[in-house]
Design a protein around this motif. Structure first.
Motif, short mmCIF file in Angstrom:
data_model
loop_
_atom_site.label_atom_id
_atom_site.label_comp_id
_atom_site.label_asym_id
_atom_site.label_seq_id
_atom_site.Cartn_x
_atom_site.Cartn_y
_atom_site.Cartn_z
N VAL A 287 -34.05 38.07 -50.70
CA VAL A 287 -34.98 38.09 -51.84
C VAL A 287 -35.08 36.70 -52.45
CG1 VAL A 287 -35.42 39.02 -54.14
CG2 VAL A 287 -34.56 40.52 -52.33
N ARG A 288 -36.31 36.23 -52.61
CA ARG A 288 -36.56 34.89 -53.14
C ARG A 288 -37.23 34.90 -54.51
NH1 ARG A 288 -39.78 31.43 -48.86
NH2 ARG A 288 -39.27 29.84 -50.42
N ALA A 289 -37.94 35.99 -54.81
CA ALA A 289 -38.72 36.04 -56.06
C ALA A 289 -38.68 37.44 -56.64
CB ALA A 289 -40.15 35.61 -55.79
N MET A 290 -39.00 37.50 -57.93
CA MET A 290 -39.11 38.79 -58.62
C MET A 290 -40.37 38.80 -59.46
SD MET A 290 -38.58 38.39 -62.14
CE MET A 290 -37.63 39.71 -62.86
N VAL A 291 -40.86 40.01 -59.72
CA VAL A 291 -41.99 40.23 -60.63
C VAL A 291 -41.56 41.32 -61.60
CG1 VAL A 291 -44.44 40.74 -60.87
CG2 VAL A 291 -43.60 39.71 -58.77
N ALA A 292 -41.49 41.00 -62.88
CA ALA A 292 -41.05 41.97 -63.88
C ALA A 292 -42.25 42.58 -64.58
CB ALA A 292 -40.15 41.29 -64.92
N LYS A 293 -42.20 43.88 -64.83
CA LYS A 293 -43.25 44.49 -65.63
C LYS A 293 -43.17 43.95 -67.05
CE LYS A 293 -45.40 48.81 -67.06
NZ LYS A 293 -45.39 50.29 -66.96
N LEU A 294 -44.30 43.47 -67.56
CA LEU A 294 -44.36 42.89 -68.90
C LEU A 294 -44.93 43.87 -69.91
CD1 LEU A 294 -45.89 39.46 -67.85
CD2 LEU A 294 -43.49 39.88 -68.41
N SER A 295 -46.02 44.54 -69.51
CA SER A 295 -46.75 45.34 -70.49
C SER A 295 -47.65 46.33 -69.77
CB SER A 295 -47.58 44.44 -71.40
OG SER A 295 -48.35 43.50 -70.63
N GLU A 296 -48.22 47.24 -70.56
CA GLU A 296 -49.14 48.25 -70.03
C GLU A 296 -50.15 48.57 -71.12
OE1 GLU A 296 -49.09 52.86 -68.36
OE2 GLU A 296 -47.29 51.59 -68.18
N GLY A 297 -51.45 48.54 -70.74
CA GLY A 297 -52.48 48.82 -71.73
C GLY A 297 -52.36 47.87 -72.91
N ILE A 298 -52.53 48.42 -74.09
CA ILE A 298 -52.34 47.62 -75.32
C ILE A 298 -51.24 48.24 -76.18
CG2 ILE A 298 -54.69 46.70 -75.39
CD1 ILE A 298 -55.35 48.88 -77.46
N PHE A 299 -50.44 49.14 -75.57
CA PHE A 299 -49.48 49.91 -76.36
C PHE A 299 -48.04 49.77 -75.92
CE2 PHE A 299 -51.28 52.51 -72.99
CZ PHE A 299 -50.16 52.97 -72.33
N PHE A 300 -47.79 49.17 -74.75
CA PHE A 300 -46.43 49.18 -74.23
C PHE A 300 -45.98 47.79 -73.80
CE2 PHE A 300 -43.51 49.40 -70.57
CZ PHE A 300 -42.46 50.10 -71.14
N THR A 301 -44.80 47.40 -74.27
CA THR A 301 -44.14 46.17 -73.82
C THR A 301 -42.80 46.55 -73.22
OG1 THR A 301 -45.16 44.87 -75.59
CG2 THR A 301 -43.23 43.92 -74.51
N ASP A 302 -42.55 46.08 -72.01
CA ASP A 302 -41.29 46.43 -71.32
C ASP A 302 -40.14 45.61 -71.91
OD1 ASP A 302 -39.16 46.82 -69.45
OD2 ASP A 302 -40.66 47.47 -67.99
N GLN A 303 -39.22 46.29 -72.56
CA GLN A 303 -38.13 45.62 -73.25
C GLN A 303 -37.03 45.11 -72.31
OE1 GLN A 303 -38.28 44.93 -76.63
NE2 GLN A 303 -40.35 45.72 -76.30
N THR A 304 -37.11 45.49 -71.03
CA THR A 304 -36.10 44.99 -70.08
C THR A 304 -36.52 43.66 -69.46
OG1 THR A 304 -37.07 46.12 -68.14
CG2 THR A 304 -35.50 47.38 -69.49
N ALA A 305 -37.79 43.28 -69.65
CA ALA A 305 -38.32 42.12 -68.92
C ALA A 305 -37.59 40.82 -69.25
CB ALA A 305 -39.81 41.96 -69.20
#
Length: 350
Positions: free
Chosen positions: A29-47
Motif C-alpha cells: 500500500v502506497r496511498a490512502m483516501v479518507a472519507k471527508l464528508s457527505e452531502g452538506i450534513f456529514f463530516t467524517d470525524q475519523t479522517a
C-alpha cells in the motif's frame, strides 16, 4: 492478484492507527483516501487522525466526498463542504480531492454540469487536484477526463486474478473486502495506473521533542485544552479549560526530566510549550512587529495610565523595544508611545 496500491477508509473502518498503516505498507500500500464528508450534513470525524497517522507512516494522503447533489447549486455547496473538510482534516494542496459519484445518475448532460461545477468550486477553494470515482457501469454517464487520464473506477469481479481492468483510467478499485493483518474489517483497495494520487510527501514525520518551561513566565495562556490536576503526576484530574484561558503561575516544579506549573491554589497544569505560551512578550524575545487583535490603545507612559488614542483591530505596530513592567511587559514604539505587551491584545507578526 491485482496490486494493493491504495486503500480508502471511512468511519466504517474506525480510526486508522500508525500500526494499521504500517501493516498495510508491508503488502504494498502506497496511498490512502479518507472519507471527508457527505452531502452538506456529514463530516467524517475519523479522517483527521487517520490522515495524520498515514503521513507518520509514510503514505500519500488524499480525501473523498460522497455526492448527494442533483443540481449545480447543490454541487457547489457540497464542493465547499468537501474543501472545508479537507482543510480541517489536514490535507494540503498536493492531495487529490475525489468526488464519489454513485448515488444518483441523472444522465450525461445533467451529470456533466453538476460534476464540472463541483470540480470548479473545489479548485476555487484551493485544491487544484480533483478526480471522480464511480462504478464501471456509469463511466459513460459523466465526464471523467482529468489531464488526459481521469477517473477512478470500481468493479469487483469474482476472480480478479490476472485482470487489469480500466487501464486507461487513474485506477481500478477491484475489491471492497480485502483483509489486512492487525486491521479491523474489510477494505476497499485499488490498483493504480498513474502517480496522480502519489503527490503528497511521504517522509515519515518524526514527532517533535517536547519543550518545557524551565523558568516562571508568571502569566501564560492555553494553546490547547488544559487540564488541572491535584497531583504533580497528573493522575487526579480536577477539570479542564479551553484554549485561550489565562493562568497565573505560582511555581515551576521539577518532575523527573520535565517540569509542571503549579497554580496559586495548589493545582498543577502542563508546562509544555506545545500546550501553553507566555502571555507577555519577553524583553529579549526579538519581536519586531505586532498586530492589534481587537483594537489597541496607545499610551504616553509605561504604566499605561494616560491614553493617547485608539487604533483599530488589524493595525500593525513596529516594535522599538520590549520593556519589562512588573510581571508583565510593554511595547515601546518608535514615537515613544507604549502599547500592551499582552499577546492576546497585540499578536505576534515577526
Amino acid at each position: 492478484m491485482p496490486r494493493l496500491d491504495m486503500v480508502d477508509t471511512s468511519n466504517n473502518n474506525g480510526t486508522m492507527t500508525v500500526a494499521n498503516w504500517r501493516s498495510m505498507k508491508k503488502y504494498g500500500v502506497r496511498a490512502m483516501v479518507a472519507k471527508l464528508s457527505e452531502g452538506i450534513f456529514f463530516t467524517d470525524q475519523t479522517a483527521k487522525t487517520s490522515i495524520r497517522n498515514a503521513v507518520v507512516s509514510g503514505l500519500h494522503v488524499n480525501g473523498y466526498h460522497f455526492a448527494r447533489f442533483t443540481t449545480v447549486a447543490g454541487a457547489k455547496a457540497e464542493a465547499q463542504m468537501a474543501a472545508r473538510s479537507a482543510f480541517n482534516a489536514g490535507l494540503g494542496k498536493d492531495a487529490v480531492i475525489v468526488l464519489d459519484f454513485e448515488a444518483t445518475n441523472l444522465g450525461w448532460s445533467r451529470n456533466s454540469a453538476n460534476i464540472k461545477a463541483w470540480v470548479a468550486e473545489v479548485k476555487r477553494m484551493g485544491y487544484p487536484k480533483t478526480d471522480v470515482y464511480t462504478m464501471g457501469s456509469w463511466t459513460n454517464s459523466m465526464p471523467l477526463n482529468n489531464a488526459g487520464r481521469g477517473g477512478w473506477i470500481a468493479n469487483y469481479p469474482s476472480n480478479p486474478a490476472g485482470l487489469k481492468f480500466y487501464g486507461s483510467y487513474m485506477g481500478w478499485q477491484w475489491t471492497s473486502t480485502h483483509k489486512f493483518p492487525g486491521c479491523y474489517g474489510g477494505f476497499d483497495v485499488s490498483q493504480m495506473y498513474s502517480s496522480y494520487y502519489y503527490g503528497t510527501a511521504t517522509k515519515a514525520i518524526k514527532p517533535k521533542k517536547a519543550i518545557y518551561y524551565r523558568y516562571n513566565p508568571k502569566m501564560i495562556y492555553a494553546r490547547t485544552t488544559i487540564n488541572r490536576y491535584k497531583d504533580v503526576a497528573f493522575k487526579q484530574k480536577v477539570d479542564s479549560f479551553p484554549a485561550g484561558t489565562v493562568f497565573a503561575i505560582a511555581k515551576v516544579i521539577i518532575y523527573g526530566k520535565i517540569t509542571r506549573f503549579q497554580l496559586a491554589n495548589g493545582y498543577y497544569i502542563t508546562s509544555n510549550l506545545a500546550n501553553v505560551n507566555r502571555l507577555y512578550y519577553a524583553v529579549n524575545g526579538g519581536v519586531k512587529q505586532v498586530k492589534s487583535v481587537r483594537g489597541s490603545h496607545r499610551y504616553k507612559d509605561v504604566s499605561l495610565h494616560h491614553v493617547v488614542d485608539w487604533q483599530p483591530a488589524g493595525t500593525h505596530f513596529d516594535v522599538a523595544k520590549v520593556v519589562k513592567y512588573g510581571d508583565t511587559s510593554r511595547i515601546r514604539l518608535a514615537n515613544g508611545m507604549f502599547i500592551s505587551g499582552n499577546k492576546k491584545i497585540n499578536g505576534f507578526v515577526k
